[in-house]
Structures are given as C-alpha cells and as structure tokens.
Design a protein around this motif. Structure first.
Motif, PDB file in Angstrom:
ATOM      1  N   GLY A 272     -13.332   1.542   9.360  1.00  0.00           N
ATOM      2  CA  GLY A 272     -12.614   0.291   9.582  1.00  0.00           C
ATOM      3  C   GLY A 272     -11.549   0.011   8.533  1.00  0.00           C
ATOM      4  N   TRP A 273     -10.977   1.047   7.952  1.00  0.00           N
ATOM      5  CA  TRP A 273      -9.868   0.887   6.990  1.00  0.00           C
ATOM      6  C   TRP A 273      -8.576   0.687   7.774  1.00  0.00           C
ATOM      7  CZ3 TRP A 273      -8.022   5.483   3.407  1.00  0.00           C
ATOM      8  CH2 TRP A 273      -6.891   5.076   2.673  1.00  0.00           C
ATOM      9  N   ILE A 274      -8.069  -0.545   7.751  1.00  0.00           N
ATOM     10  CA  ILE A 274      -6.885  -0.863   8.557  1.00  0.00           C
ATOM     11  C   ILE A 274      -5.692  -1.207   7.677  1.00  0.00           C
ATOM     12  CG2 ILE A 274      -5.933  -2.507  10.250  1.00  0.00           C
ATOM     13  CD1 ILE A 274      -9.031  -2.648  11.186  1.00  0.00           C
ATOM     14  N   ILE A 275      -5.919  -2.092   6.705  1.00  0.00           N
ATOM     15  CA  ILE A 275      -4.815  -2.553   5.861  1.00  0.00           C
ATOM     16  C   ILE A 275      -4.519  -1.517   4.785  1.00  0.00           C
ATOM     17  CG2 ILE A 275      -4.093  -4.399   4.271  1.00  0.00           C
ATOM     18  CD1 ILE A 275      -6.173  -6.150   5.953  1.00  0.00           C
ATOM     19  N   PRO A 276      -3.220  -1.166   4.578  1.00  0.00           N
ATOM     20  CA  PRO A 276      -2.881  -0.192   3.531  1.00  0.00           C
ATOM     21  C   PRO A 276      -3.398  -0.632   2.159  1.00  0.00           C
ATOM     22  CG  PRO A 276      -0.976  -0.622   4.914  1.00  0.00           C
ATOM     23  CD  PRO A 276      -2.031  -1.603   5.325  1.00  0.00           C
ATOM     24  N   LEU A 277      -3.764   0.346   1.337  1.00  0.00           N
ATOM     25  CA  LEU A 277      -4.255   0.087  -0.011  1.00  0.00           C
ATOM     26  C   LEU A 277      -3.326   0.770  -1.018  1.00  0.00           C
ATOM     27  CD1 LEU A 277      -8.063   0.683   0.642  1.00  0.00           C
ATOM     28  CD2 LEU A 277      -7.012  -1.494   0.033  1.00  0.00           C
ATOM     29  N   PRO A 278      -3.216   0.212  -2.227  1.00  0.00           N
ATOM     30  CA  PRO A 278      -2.259   0.746  -3.215  1.00  0.00           C
ATOM     31  C   PRO A 278      -2.760   2.026  -3.886  1.00  0.00           C
ATOM     32  CG  PRO A 278      -3.511  -1.025  -4.196  1.00  0.00           C
ATOM     33  CD  PRO A 278      -3.965  -0.939  -2.762  1.00  0.00           C
ATOM     34  N   LEU A 279      -3.139   3.021  -3.079  1.00  0.00           N
ATOM     35  CA  LEU A 279      -3.798   4.203  -3.628  1.00  0.00           C
ATOM     36  C   LEU A 279      -2.865   5.373  -3.889  1.00  0.00           C
ATOM     37  CD1 LEU A 279      -6.986   4.487  -1.354  1.00  0.00           C
ATOM     38  CD2 LEU A 279      -6.956   3.894  -3.775  1.00  0.00           C
ATOM     39  N   LYS A 280      -3.063   6.015  -5.029  1.00  0.00           N
ATOM     40  CA  LYS A 280      -2.542   7.363  -5.228  1.00  0.00           C
ATOM     41  C   LYS A 280      -3.683   8.228  -4.716  1.00  0.00           C
ATOM     42  CE  LYS A 280       0.128   8.291  -8.715  1.00  0.00           C
ATOM     43  NZ  LYS A 280       0.680   8.551 -10.062  1.00  0.00           N
TER      44      LYS A 280
END
Length: 342
Positions: A272-280
């Motif tokens: 359920g990961w929908i919203i972008p995350l600030p990940l490298k």
C-alpha cells in the motif's frame, strides 16, 4: 553492434585516493567530528556517536580480556539490536574478524560455518544460545554489557592493520558446501569511501538497516552511515520481513536512505505504498526488472542499481536509473575497481 562497444580506457579509470586506515578508525574520526549526532537508533533507544564509540571501546577491552586476539575469527549470533552493531565494531577493533551467523538460518548450516572457520569463540545472547546449543566456547552479550563499566572508554592499544580481515562470510556455495570469503579493512574502507561520494550520504541522512548480517550488503547498510555522521536506524527482525510494518517505520522515522533487494522493494510496493517518499533507493542482490524500476522512480527521489559479488567487497559497480532509461545496466565500477566484460 557498434553501439555496445565499451571504452575501457575511461570505464576503468577509477583511481581514487582513500584513507589507509581501518573501519573502526574511520568511525573514531567521525565521532570526533559529530560526537553529539545520533549514530544509532533501535526501538526507543538512541545512542550518540560519542556514546557508541565509548561502548565499542569498552566491549573491545572486554573481548581482549576474554582472550580475543588479532587474527581470530569470532562468530556472532544474536537478534537485530543495538548490541549487535556494537559487537561487530568491537570485534574489528580487536583486530579480529567477525563471522556473522543469522540465528534464523538452519542449524546444520551454522554448525558447518562455525567448524569450517575454526572460530575461536561465539558471541551470542542467552536466548539464541539456548535455541542453537552449539558445542563451542561461548561469550554472552548480556554478561559483556553488564560489565562494560569496568573497562576503559579509550580505544585498545592493539595495532590493527588495514590489511587485517574485517569479516568472514560464507557465500551460498552453489556447488555443495558454502565457501568462506574474507574481506579486509582496506577493501571495506575503499568501498565505503566510494559509496559516500556516489550515491552519497551525509550527516543529515537517516538510513534504515533491514538486511541480515549474514548477507554482505549489511556491511554497506550498517557502516556507510557511521563513517559520515548520519543516523543508522535498525529495524528489528519482525519489521524487516513485513512490508506494512516496514512502510510504517520508513514514514514514522523519516528514512531517506534505504537499500533493499528487488523482492523487498516489491513487498513495500505491495503493502500500500502510494505517496512518494524522499528516498535515495539502492537496489541490489539480484537483477532489477524494468517494471520495478519504473515504479520506484515514481515513488523515490533517486534510484540506484548496485551490483557485485561478495568476493570483491559488497558492490563493484553502480548506476543511477532514470525515467528515460530504456535499458537497466550495472553502470560503472566503484573506486579503484576495474570491470571486464567477458
């Protein structure tokens, strides 16, 4: 096929100076620069660089007092916790190398590694020891931590050479028994210094560790943040295996640096990961499929494909994958590494 000719003259010109010191010395230098930064977080506990270094030093003195010497192999089997990280660093500070034994692995496989490596001692926790019940010299982390304050917070006098082994890992051994691979401090420090430049990490980063220490990419996950003043957040066993718990932890802990296998990245996307995350985002351990790459590019800040065999120290090459890429490659070699395509 002219387009596919590789210009080796530029591909392999990767020479770069790197410090001729051990990993534990790099940590010591970093602790002087950022003593009050949080080095390690696990559940509700937070340890600063200064505290981490002191505990590593004390545990190294404890291990030395128990007879651990330079050149020994020390097996380590304990659940994912702060003490695990402190133990790995303390073993290396003694000039010994650690042999990581994941308590979740089959018992006969662990027994093979213990015997084959001729490990001097097993550092473990009481719960794990009870479950595994190996016949070998055993030190308990509970006893060690309880007696830490009897030992000096200064580093050991033992001189550790960058050519000494830092760890011993057994690769899956596709042909019968697993085989042991030794990696020196020099190899590890070169790799970490290269990774610190590209993909890059700095003291504002929050990196999450989810990989079993029996898999070499754990070395990148655990030590890269610690040589640059970043914060290492350790996920426990249960969270590391559950997509939903992992996604919650990434959000709650403001994680912005994460490496995982394609399987784990898919597990996160399926939770359920929908919203972008600030990940490298670093993806390694197996080939990255194009469809997965396209999904991750939409959800992460940057995506890096990383590749390498255990024998050449974790990753040998890397490539930032971008939305316009039509082909996923393993990119270019890391510092002081040459690649030949056969």
């Amino acid at each position: 096929g002219g387009d596919y000719l590789v210009d080796y003259s530029t591909l392999n010109s990767t020479e770069m100076p790197y410090p001729n010191v051990t990993l534990t010395e790099l940590l010591r230098q970093q602790a002087e620069i950022t003593p009050n930064n949080i080095a390690l977080e696990f559940h509700d506990s937070k340890i600063t660089y200064d505290e981490l270094l002191k505990q590593v030093n004390q545990l190294a003195h404890y291990l030395e007092a128990q007879g651990v010497q330079s050149g020994n192999f020390i097996a380590i089997a304990m659940p994912r916790c702060s003490e695990l990280i402190i133990s790995l660093l303390a073993i290396m500070q003694c000039g010994a190398a650690y042999l990581p034994l994941d308590p979740q692995y089959p018992k006969d496989r662990l027994e093979f590694m213990l015997n084959d490596s001729d490990a001097k001692v097993l550092l473990t926790s009481k719960i794990v020891a009870e479950a595994l019940s190996f016949e070998c010299d055993t030190l308990f982390i509970e006893d060690a931590m309880a007696s830490l304050n009897q030992y000096p917070v200064t580093k050991l006098e033992t001189k550790v050479n960058p050519d000494y082994f830092a760890y011993l890992l057994y690769t899956s051994g596709s042909t019968g028994n697993p085989k042991g691979v030794t990696i020196t401090h020099k190899n590890l420090v070169n790799f970490l210094c290269s990774m610190a430049l590209e993909p890059g990490i700095n003291e504002n980063d929050r990196a999450l560790s989810i990989t079993t220490i029996s898999f070499d990419i754990a070395g990148s996950e655990l030590y890269l943040p610690l040589i640059k003043g970043a914060t290492l957040i350790l996920a426990d066993q249960e969270t590391a295996r559950d997509g939903r718990l992992l996604l919650d932890l990434i959000k709650k802990e403001n994680i912005n640096f994460l490496q995982a296998t394609p399987t784990t990245w898919r597990m996160l996307l399926d939770s359920g990961w929908i919203i972008p995350l600030p990940l490298k985002a670093l993806c390694g351990g197996e080939a990255m499929p194009m469809d997965l790459a396209k999904e991750l590019i939409k959800k992460c800040d940057t995506l890096w494909n990383v590749y390498g065999p255990t024998e050449t120290t974790i990753y040998s090459s890397l490539k930032q994958i971008k939305a316009e890429d039509t082909l996923i490659t393993i990119g270019k070699p890391v510092a002081n590494t040459q690649i030949y395509i056969l």
